[in-house]
Design a protein around this motif. Sequence first.
Motif, PDB file in Angstrom:
ATOM      1  N   GLN A 152     -64.512 -37.348  -3.612  1.00 34.18           N
ATOM      2  CA  GLN A 152     -63.371 -38.245  -3.263  1.00 34.18           C
ATOM      3  C   GLN A 152     -63.513 -39.607  -4.259  1.00 34.18           C
ATOM      4  O   GLN A 152     -64.629 -39.963  -4.349  1.00 34.18           O
ATOM      5  CB  GLN A 152     -63.169 -38.451  -1.831  1.00 34.18           C
ATOM      6  N   LEU A 153     -62.420 -40.245  -4.737  1.00 25.70           N
ATOM      7  CA  LEU A 153     -62.474 -41.438  -5.152  1.00 25.70           C
ATOM      8  C   LEU A 153     -62.709 -42.274  -4.141  1.00 25.70           C
ATOM      9  O   LEU A 153     -62.496 -42.323  -2.883  1.00 25.70           O
ATOM     10  CB  LEU A 153     -61.018 -41.738  -5.570  1.00 25.70           C
ATOM     11  N   ALA A 154     -63.730 -43.267  -4.547  1.00 24.04           N
ATOM     12  CA  ALA A 154     -64.201 -44.355  -3.607  1.00 24.04           C
ATOM     13  C   ALA A 154     -63.045 -44.996  -2.920  1.00 24.04           C
ATOM     14  O   ALA A 154     -63.222 -45.724  -1.785  1.00 24.04           O
ATOM     15  CB  ALA A 154     -65.085 -45.347  -4.190  1.00 24.04           C
ATOM     16  N   GLU A 155     -61.943 -45.648  -3.814  1.00 20.97           N
ATOM     17  CA  GLU A 155     -60.649 -46.121  -2.886  1.00 20.97           C
ATOM     18  C   GLU A 155     -60.152 -45.362  -1.886  1.00 20.97           C
ATOM     19  O   GLU A 155     -59.419 -46.019  -1.395  1.00 20.97           O
ATOM     20  CB  GLU A 155     -59.826 -46.448  -4.205  1.00 20.97           C
ATOM     21  N   ASN A 156     -60.281 -44.149  -1.874  1.00 18.19           N
ATOM     22  CA  ASN A 156     -59.805 -43.357  -0.804  1.00 18.19           C
ATOM     23  C   ASN A 156     -60.431 -43.158   0.475  1.00 18.19           C
ATOM     24  O   ASN A 156     -60.204 -42.670   1.456  1.00 18.19           O
ATOM     25  CB  ASN A 156     -59.470 -41.741  -1.176  1.00 18.19           C
ATOM     26  N   LEU A 157     -61.678 -43.569   0.513  1.00  9.42           N
ATOM     27  CA  LEU A 157     -62.604 -43.782   1.766  1.00  9.42           C
ATOM     28  C   LEU A 157     -62.077 -44.806   2.581  1.00  9.42           C
ATOM     29  O   LEU A 157     -61.269 -45.910   2.339  1.00  9.42           O
ATOM     30  CB  LEU A 157     -64.047 -44.191   1.421  1.00  9.42           C
ATOM     31  N   PRO A 158     -62.073 -44.430   4.037  1.00  2.52           N
ATOM     32  CA  PRO A 158     -61.829 -45.514   5.063  1.00  2.52           C
ATOM     33  C   PRO A 158     -62.515 -46.784   4.990  1.00  2.52           C
ATOM     34  O   PRO A 158     -63.686 -46.398   4.351  1.00  2.52           O
ATOM     35  CB  PRO A 158     -62.288 -44.660   6.336  1.00  2.52           C
ATOM     36  N   TYR A 159     -62.080 -47.708   5.102  1.00  2.00           N
ATOM     37  CA  TYR A 159     -62.746 -49.088   5.068  1.00  2.00           C
ATOM     38  C   TYR A 159     -64.320 -49.048   5.553  1.00  2.00           C
ATOM     39  O   TYR A 159     -65.314 -49.247   4.900  1.00  2.00           O
ATOM     40  CB  TYR A 159     -62.179 -50.030   5.725  1.00  2.00           C
ATOM     41  N   GLY A 160     -64.561 -48.518   6.674  1.00  2.00           N
ATOM     42  CA  GLY A 160     -65.849 -48.503   7.232  1.00  2.00           C
ATOM     43  C   GLY A 160     -66.719 -47.654   6.364  1.00  2.00           C
ATOM     44  O   GLY A 160     -68.002 -47.900   6.192  1.00  2.00           O
ATOM     45  N   LYS A 161     -66.294 -46.385   5.836  1.00  2.00           N
ATOM     46  CA  LYS A 161     -67.061 -45.734   4.712  1.00  2.00           C
ATOM     47  C   LYS A 161     -67.279 -46.422   3.615  1.00  2.00           C
ATOM     48  O   LYS A 161     -68.484 -45.950   3.002  1.00  2.00           O
ATOM     49  CB  LYS A 161     -66.365 -44.339   4.765  1.00  2.00           C
ATOM     50  N   GLN A 162     -66.428 -47.112   3.225  1.00  2.00           N
ATOM     51  CA  GLN A 162     -66.474 -47.996   2.070  1.00  2.00           C
ATOM     52  C   GLN A 162     -67.754 -48.963   2.109  1.00  2.00           C
ATOM     53  O   GLN A 162     -68.856 -49.021   1.128  1.00  2.00           O
ATOM     54  CB  GLN A 162     -65.346 -48.605   1.463  1.00  2.00           C
ATOM     55  N   ARG A 163     -67.804 -49.689   3.214  1.00  2.00           N
ATOM     56  CA  ARG A 163     -69.127 -50.594   3.414  1.00  2.00           C
ATOM     57  C   ARG A 163     -70.361 -49.619   3.370  1.00  2.00           C
ATOM     58  O   ARG A 163     -71.337 -50.049   2.687  1.00  2.00           O
ATOM     59  CB  ARG A 163     -68.803 -51.046   4.910  1.00  2.00           C
ATOM     60  N   LEU A 164     -70.416 -48.430   4.060  1.00  2.00           N
ATOM     61  CA  LEU A 164     -71.459 -47.810   4.221  1.00  2.00           C
ATOM     62  C   LEU A 164     -71.767 -47.112   2.786  1.00  2.00           C
ATOM     63  O   LEU A 164     -73.010 -47.066   2.321  1.00  2.00           O
ATOM     64  CB  LEU A 164     -71.210 -46.415   5.032  1.00  2.00           C
ATOM     65  N   LEU A 165     -70.954 -46.884   1.827  1.00  2.00           N
ATOM     66  CA  LEU A 165     -71.314 -46.560   0.474  1.00  2.00           C
ATOM     67  C   LEU A 165     -71.851 -47.573  -0.368  1.00  2.00           C
ATOM     68  O   LEU A 165     -72.632 -47.198  -0.971  1.00  2.00           O
ATOM     69  CB  LEU A 165     -69.621 -46.103  -0.381  1.00  2.00           C
ATOM     70  N   GLU A 166     -71.518 -48.835  -0.010  1.00  2.00           N
ATOM     71  CA  GLU A 166     -71.987 -49.841  -0.786  1.00  2.00           C
ATOM     72  C   GLU A 166     -73.441 -50.074  -0.537  1.00  2.00           C
ATOM     73  O   GLU A 166     -74.317 -50.156  -1.474  1.00  2.00           O
ATOM     74  CB  GLU A 166     -71.242 -51.366  -0.414  1.00  2.00           C
ATOM     75  N   ILE A 167     -73.719 -49.532   0.710  1.00  2.00           N
ATOM     76  CA  ILE A 167     -75.317 -49.967   1.175  1.00  2.00           C
ATOM     77  C   ILE A 167     -76.168 -48.686   0.498  1.00  2.00           C
ATOM     78  O   ILE A 167     -77.006 -48.904   0.048  1.00  2.00           O
ATOM     79  CB  ILE A 167     -75.366 -49.696   2.645  1.00  2.00           C
ATOM     80  N   ALA A 168     -75.453 -47.496   0.533  1.00  2.00           N
ATOM     81  CA  ALA A 168     -75.912 -46.369  -0.174  1.00  2.00           C
ATOM     82  C   ALA A 168     -76.481 -46.484  -1.533  1.00  2.00           C
ATOM     83  O   ALA A 168     -77.336 -46.173  -2.026  1.00  2.00           O
ATOM     84  CB  ALA A 168     -75.067 -45.030   0.053  1.00  2.00           C
TER      85      ALA A 168
END
Length: 266
Positions: A152-168
């Motif tokens: 999926q495109l990063a912009e389509n992730l739910p907000y909380g998942k985007q935060r976790l993606l930043e940490i990953a």
Amino acid sequence: MAEERVPVLETKCLGIQFGGLKAVNDVNIEIYPGELIGLIGPNGAGKTTIFNLITGIYKPTSGSYLLCGRRMNGLSTHQVVEAGIARTFQNIRLFKKMTVLENVMVAFNKDMKCNLFQSIFRTPFFWKEEAETAQKAMELLKLFQLDGFADQLAENLPYGKQRLLEIARALATDMKLLLLDEPAAGMNPVETAELKESIKMLREKFRIPILLIEHDMSLVMSICERIYVLNFGEILASGKPEEIANNKDVIEAYLGKEDEGGEEDA
């Protein structure tokens, strides 16, 4: 004789002045291997400014900071990352038009051996390294239960998942120290609980020292071993969560000073 422990991060009288304003002054912080440390304070206290100093965005006008004993003053942001400091931001900074997997893969760039010729002409070595990087990125996504969103495109992730993606993505830089700048900002209780478990997982699995800026006091008090409190650019107090929670100066800084009649100042 016991071996002396070397802090992963040590700031010595760290400060920065903008014109005649001392935004941060005489800040001394120590973080040791595996520690999870909180940095709290009222809005405008200088918390993010300290992160900007540590990551090379700002240059200190006084004092110094060291990573594993190495003086870091004067290094550029990419040199700081290469040395081993990674961070997230208050406002999520992902490559929104790239996939979730690609966002993590790009953080492995410094470890890749492909030269320009191999990359342009897509040689077998290029594809081999690309596959290996994708596999490493997927392993990180699995840790945060994001592997199902890889394409999926990063912009389509739910907000909380985007935060976790930043940490990953930060984890993919193979850092020695992780700085989290208000990771729970804008999260609902379910997302905050998921974030809390992810941070605990990082500590238990990788023993990565973490410096956390956060306004969610329940989160800070429940996961941090020690806390530094910043007020007007200077360290007001430091100690264990229970010590900070009962510190009168800290309470005053957050809630205002009570007058003799028991009412708070306006």
